[in-house]
Design a protein around this motif. Structure first.
Motif, PDB file in Angstrom:
ATOM      1  N   TYR A  43      43.483  55.195  38.671  1.00  0.00           N
ATOM      2  CA  TYR A  43      43.709  53.809  38.296  1.00  0.00           C
ATOM      3  C   TYR A  43      43.859  53.608  36.801  1.00  0.00           C
ATOM      4  O   TYR A  43      43.347  54.388  36.000  1.00  0.00           O
ATOM      5  CB  TYR A  43      42.556  52.937  38.788  1.00  0.00           C
ATOM      6  N   PRO A  58      44.224  38.002  45.982  1.00  0.00           N
ATOM      7  CA  PRO A  58      44.793  36.997  46.883  1.00  0.00           C
ATOM      8  C   PRO A  58      45.578  35.903  46.145  1.00  0.00           C
ATOM      9  O   PRO A  58      46.627  35.482  46.624  1.00  0.00           O
ATOM     10  CB  PRO A  58      43.560  36.408  47.572  1.00  0.00           C
ATOM     11  N   PRO A  82      47.632  50.005  38.204  1.00  0.00           N
ATOM     12  CA  PRO A  82      46.713  49.086  37.542  1.00  0.00           C
ATOM     13  C   PRO A  82      45.776  48.393  38.529  1.00  0.00           C
ATOM     14  O   PRO A  82      46.163  48.080  39.651  1.00  0.00           O
ATOM     15  CB  PRO A  82      47.632  48.064  36.863  1.00  0.00           C
ATOM     16  N   VAL A  83      44.550  48.145  38.091  1.00  0.00           N
ATOM     17  CA  VAL A  83      43.615  47.377  38.922  1.00  0.00           C
ATOM     18  C   VAL A  83      43.976  45.895  38.745  1.00  0.00           C
ATOM     19  O   VAL A  83      44.646  45.542  37.777  1.00  0.00           O
ATOM     20  CB  VAL A  83      42.141  47.629  38.506  1.00  0.00           C
ATOM     21  N   PRO A  84      43.541  45.042  39.644  1.00  0.00           N
ATOM     22  CA  PRO A  84      43.865  43.621  39.498  1.00  0.00           C
ATOM     23  C   PRO A  84      43.128  43.029  38.300  1.00  0.00           C
ATOM     24  O   PRO A  84      42.110  43.575  37.865  1.00  0.00           O
ATOM     25  CB  PRO A  84      43.327  42.985  40.782  1.00  0.00           C
ATOM     26  N   PRO A 144      47.597  42.410  44.439  1.00  0.00           N
ATOM     27  CA  PRO A 144      46.312  42.943  43.997  1.00  0.00           C
ATOM     28  C   PRO A 144      45.164  41.949  44.206  1.00  0.00           C
ATOM     29  O   PRO A 144      44.069  42.343  44.580  1.00  0.00           O
ATOM     30  CB  PRO A 144      46.524  43.202  42.508  1.00  0.00           C
ATOM     31  N   SER A 195      40.068  28.125  44.886  1.00  0.00           N
ATOM     32  CA  SER A 195      39.209  29.225  44.438  1.00  0.00           C
ATOM     33  C   SER A 195      39.731  30.544  45.003  1.00  0.00           C
ATOM     34  O   SER A 195      40.576  30.557  45.903  1.00  0.00           O
ATOM     35  CB  SER A 195      37.791  29.000  44.948  1.00  0.00           C
ATOM     36  N   ASN A 196      39.178  31.650  44.482  1.00  0.00           N
ATOM     37  CA  ASN A 196      39.569  32.972  44.971  1.00  0.00           C
ATOM     38  C   ASN A 196      39.275  33.121  46.456  1.00  0.00           C
ATOM     39  O   ASN A 196      40.065  33.682  47.206  1.00  0.00           O
ATOM     40  CB  ASN A 196      38.807  34.047  44.200  1.00  0.00           C
ATOM     41  N   GLY A 239      40.518  41.046  36.411  1.00  0.00           N
ATOM     42  CA  GLY A 239      39.172  40.657  36.818  1.00  0.00           C
ATOM     43  C   GLY A 239      38.412  41.804  37.450  1.00  0.00           C
ATOM     44  O   GLY A 239      37.196  41.716  37.651  1.00  0.00           O
ATOM     45  N   THR A 240      39.114  42.886  37.765  1.00  0.00           N
ATOM     46  CA  THR A 240      38.457  44.058  38.353  1.00  0.00           C
ATOM     47  C   THR A 240      38.393  45.170  37.323  1.00  0.00           C
ATOM     48  O   THR A 240      39.334  45.372  36.563  1.00  0.00           O
ATOM     49  CB  THR A 240      39.254  44.539  39.586  1.00  0.00           C
ATOM     50  N   GLN A 241      37.281  45.879  37.309  1.00  0.00           N
ATOM     51  CA  GLN A 241      37.155  47.033  36.411  1.00  0.00           C
ATOM     52  C   GLN A 241      37.620  48.283  37.143  1.00  0.00           C
ATOM     53  O   GLN A 241      37.554  48.346  38.370  1.00  0.00           O
ATOM     54  CB  GLN A 241      35.675  47.244  36.031  1.00  0.00           C
ATOM     55  N   ILE A 242      38.069  49.271  36.395  1.00  0.00           N
ATOM     56  CA  ILE A 242      38.434  50.552  37.015  1.00  0.00           C
ATOM     57  C   ILE A 242      37.156  51.132  37.629  1.00  0.00           C
ATOM     58  O   ILE A 242      36.125  51.219  36.948  1.00  0.00           O
ATOM     59  CB  ILE A 242      39.017  51.533  35.977  1.00  0.00           C
ATOM     60  N   PRO A 243      37.185  51.494  38.923  1.00  0.00           N
ATOM     61  CA  PRO A 243      35.960  52.003  39.555  1.00  0.00           C
ATOM     62  C   PRO A 243      35.503  53.289  38.884  1.00  0.00           C
ATOM     63  O   PRO A 243      36.321  54.123  38.494  1.00  0.00           O
ATOM     64  CB  PRO A 243      36.382  52.282  40.998  1.00  0.00           C
TER      65      PRO A 243
END
Lengths: 394, 336
Positions: free
Chosen positions: A241, A122, A209-211, A120, A165-166, A213-217
């Motif tokens: 999601y 990197p 599930p979203v990764p 989900p 970093s990401n 740090g990510t919000q459900i779009p």
């Protein structure tokens, strides 16, 4: 691109290789009293299996080798990496025929490609690597000497990768995806689990599930100049999601949360690949291989060091040797070798797996010659290829 | 709202790189050029508007006079300047500039690559034309190289090096509304999500810095004085360029965004991500009243594909094109 990709590639592919070998060794476990007719497949007992796994893991985590691996460098070519794994697979009394080795490598690479694609975030590639490491640790839990090598490697991974970093992790991921570009070999277990389509492409679900740090779009928020929220709008995201799962552990121990990188094989699930239907899409992947690689020299240095310093078991005759077959029968294995499409051949450098003094001296001499003549003519890269070809003749 | 049209086949598949699709519309010749990067090769396709003629060309990242290796390409982008169009290719070794049809290389700039590989990768990424005569290209060190491009010929020179970013540049964009009134006409973004807003000139002037929240901004656009930024978290944010005021925040995608594009005449925004979705939005920005509106219009799902490039094919947003990792085609969509 990223100069920190090789350790992750090696450890994850190595981990997959161990899962597959472990499964095959268990599957070929034939009770002594049920002797087969003319089968060259031996009766594996628990001890032999453990010994093979220990030998391979010891070789994989050889201190000198890992030191080399962790140095900043570009990725090896597919050819060179395949040769390293060939060597690794033969670091024990176990023997694999060409067809079985090809299949083993196909499975390893497709499995890791799948894991990289489906991560989900990197940085989850590191969690996948820890899953492999956790399993490897379990394989050698009864052998303290190897265990300490494995623990040291955990430390190195944590030191090198947790500060990234990401964006740097995404660069690593992009580098890995270039390595895996255009590989669409169909794997039975993936097809059955419906994670791979019949055209060899992986299923990328638009649900789940979203990764972290990510919000459900779905939400649009408009703000005023002073920062207060003016409007909130919803839109249909076209998927299904759910919220992110909890964070996995990036330390030596802990729940990694993701299942990617865990062992998906068991004795009852056979490891098969399908060659048919893949030639069209795989024909393109040799393009990147064919491009000259100036680091061939570096790779060969490493290979030479690897070969020079490692204890090799004498293969003996194949009749009595401990041969492992990745196919269901010997006939299938032979058939697979004959019918493998040309474009899927890995172009393996065949290196004699013996600690032959003379052969080693030859090799060292060749390596010496190669390093001396460092003139940067346009054939610098083809020199690497020449050398590789020369080694075929050893 | 949009329906799928016939795809354009490519000679090889697209690599997973940010903003991996560039489009140039050549109205007088009724042609459109597309470029897609595959490892160390740029695939160029020229298509006629009647859909009958396709021609392909491949450019390798090779440096003249230096006999080395393959060098992976990070991005290929068309730069449309008033007097000429260029194709700029940025790689691990340096920056190549070609005539827009890829026929002749007119300029080469080598990056300072160390003798032995270092922990930090070296590469150029982020390409944009700015104002009448500049092309800006970002570097992994965070520097932005400004090249002065004459109206014809190969006398391109490095005019300035902007050193504000500390992390690798991801994308660069220039003001595309055509309005001369905008104070800022360039935005640069990096791996940490930090953005710098500039005014071009003989000496580029830094107007504002918008701090990132430690999440990569992989794609950026500048329209009517508003920065449109796409992030690794799947969010799109709209900032007023000169002040840094956040106007809008959209939870747009479930995975890393790889590409944003804007159709400057209509205000249509395109976003594409690893989650297989391409989304079309409508923006209305009224600089005078400082009001910004964004509405969602349309979704397209490219099944089982991680999208790496999405661009409108024209300034109105009548059509758009999409590329995906491991996909050997450019998928096209047209308004119904």
């Amino acid at each position: 691109m990223s100069t920190r990709t090789l350790p992750l590639l090696f450890i994850n592919l190595g981990g997959e290789m161990l899962y597959i070998l472990d499964q095959r060794l268990r599957a070929q476990n034939i009770p002594a009293d049920k002797a087969k007719k003319v089968s060259t497949v031996p009766a594996w007992i628990e001890e032999d299996r453990k010994r093979v796994m220990n030998d391979i893991i010891t070789t994989m985590f050889n201190k000198k080798f890992l030191e080399e691996l962790f140095k900043p460098q570009e990725l090896y070519s597919k050819k060179a990496l395949r040769t390293v794994f060939d060597r690794l697979a033969h670091a024990s009394i176990m023997r694999l025929n060409q067809a079985s080795m090809d299949k083993l490598y196909d499975l390893m690479t497709m499995a890791f490609k799948y894991q990289v694609l489906l991560c989900p975030r990197p940085k989850d590639i590191l969690l996948v690597s820890f899953n492999h490491m956790d399993a490897i640790k379990d394989f050698v839990k009864d052998t303290p000497s190897i265990l300490s090598q494995v623990d040291e490697t955990y430390q190195q991974l944590i030191e090198m990768y947790t500060p990234l970093s990401n964006g740097e992790f995404q660069l690593i991921r992009q580098t890995l995806l270039i390595f895996f570009q255009d590989m669409h070999i169909r794997v039975s277990i993936f097809l059955k689990d419906k994670v791979q389509n019949s055209n060899g492409r992986f299923v990328l679900p638009t649900n789940g599930p979203v990764p972290r740090g990510t919000q459900i779009p779905g939400m649009i928020r408009i703000f005023s100049c002073s920062g207060e929220e003016l409007t909130r709008l919803q839109f249909n995201n076209g998927g299904n999601y759910s919220s992110a799962l909890r964070e996995g552990s990036f330390e030596m121990f802990g729940n990694r949360v993701t299942k990617l990188g865990t062992n998906m094989y068991s004795v009852s699930r056979p490891v098969e690949t399908h060659m048919s239907g893949t030639s069209k899409s795989s024909a393109q992947h040799t393009k990147v291989n064919a491009a000259p690689n100036p680091l061939a020299k570096e790779e060969l240095n490493l290979l030479a060091r690897l070969m020079g310093g490692l204890e090799v078991q004498k293969p003996g005759s194949t009749d009595t040797g401990f041969r492992v077959n990745l196919f269901a029968t010997d006939e299938e294995e032979e058939e697979a070798l004959i019918s493998r499409p040309n474009e899927l051949s890995y172009g393996v450098i065949s290196i004699q797996a013996t600690k032959d003094q003379q052969a080693n001296a030859e090799l060292t001499k060749i390596m010496g010659e190669f390093t001396e003549s460092g003139d940067p003519s346009s054939s610098a890269s083809s020199k690497g290829d020449d050398l590789l070809a020369m080694m075929d003749g050893l | 709202m949009f329906h799928k049209e016939k795809s354009i086949q490519l000679k090889n598949s697209a690599s997973a790189l940010y903003n991996n699709l560039s489009v140039l519309r050549i109205a007088p010749r009724r042609l459109t050029y597309f470029t897609v990067v595959h490892a160390n090769v740029v695939n160029m396709v020229s298509t006629s508007w009647d859909g009958l003629n396709y021609s392909h060309r491949q450019l390798q990242s090779k440096e003249p006079n230096v006999a080395t290796s393959t060098s992976l390409i990070m991005q290929a982008a068309f730069c449309a300047l008033p007097s000429r169009d260029l194709l700029v290719v940025s790689s691990q070794k340096g920056i190549q500039m070609y005539e827009s049809d890829g026929s002749i290389m007119v300029y080469w700039h080598a990056l300072d690559t160390p003798e032995a590989p270092t922990a930090h990768a070296v590469f150029a990424r982020g390409i944009s034309a700015v104002s009448d005569n500049y092309v800006c290209v970002g570097v992994s060190s965070g520097a932005v190289l400004v090249f002065d491009v004459p109206s014809k010929g190969s006398n391109i020179t490095l005019s300035e090096v902007l050193e504000e970013h500390k992390e690798a540049i991801t994308d660069i964009a220039s003001e595309c509304s055509g309005s001369q009134e905008c104070l800022a006409n360039l935005v640069t973004a990096d791996d940490g999500g930090n953005m710098c807003v500039w005014k071009s000139g003989e000496e580029f002037q830094l107007l504002n810095k918008i701090p990132g929240l430690d999440m990569t901004c992989s794609s950026v656009k500048l329209w009517k004085g508003t920065v449109l930024a796409g992030y690794g978290t799947g969010q799109i944010r709209l900032y007023e360029a000169v002040t840094g005021i956040l106007h809008a925040e959209v939870n747009a995608h479930a995975r890393w965004i790889y590409s944003l594009d804007i159709a400057p005449f209509s205000g249509l925004l395109l976003s594409a991500a690893e989650d297989s979705f391409v989304r079309v939005w409508h923006l209305s920005i009224t600089p005078e009243t400082n009001s910004v509106e964004i509405a969602h219009l349309h979704n397209e799902c490219v099944t089982d594909t991680q999208i790496c490039g999405a661009k409108f094919c024209d300034g109105d947003g009548y059509a758009f094109a999409v590329t995906g990792y491991d996909l050997s085609e450019i998928i096209r969509y047209v308004q119904s």
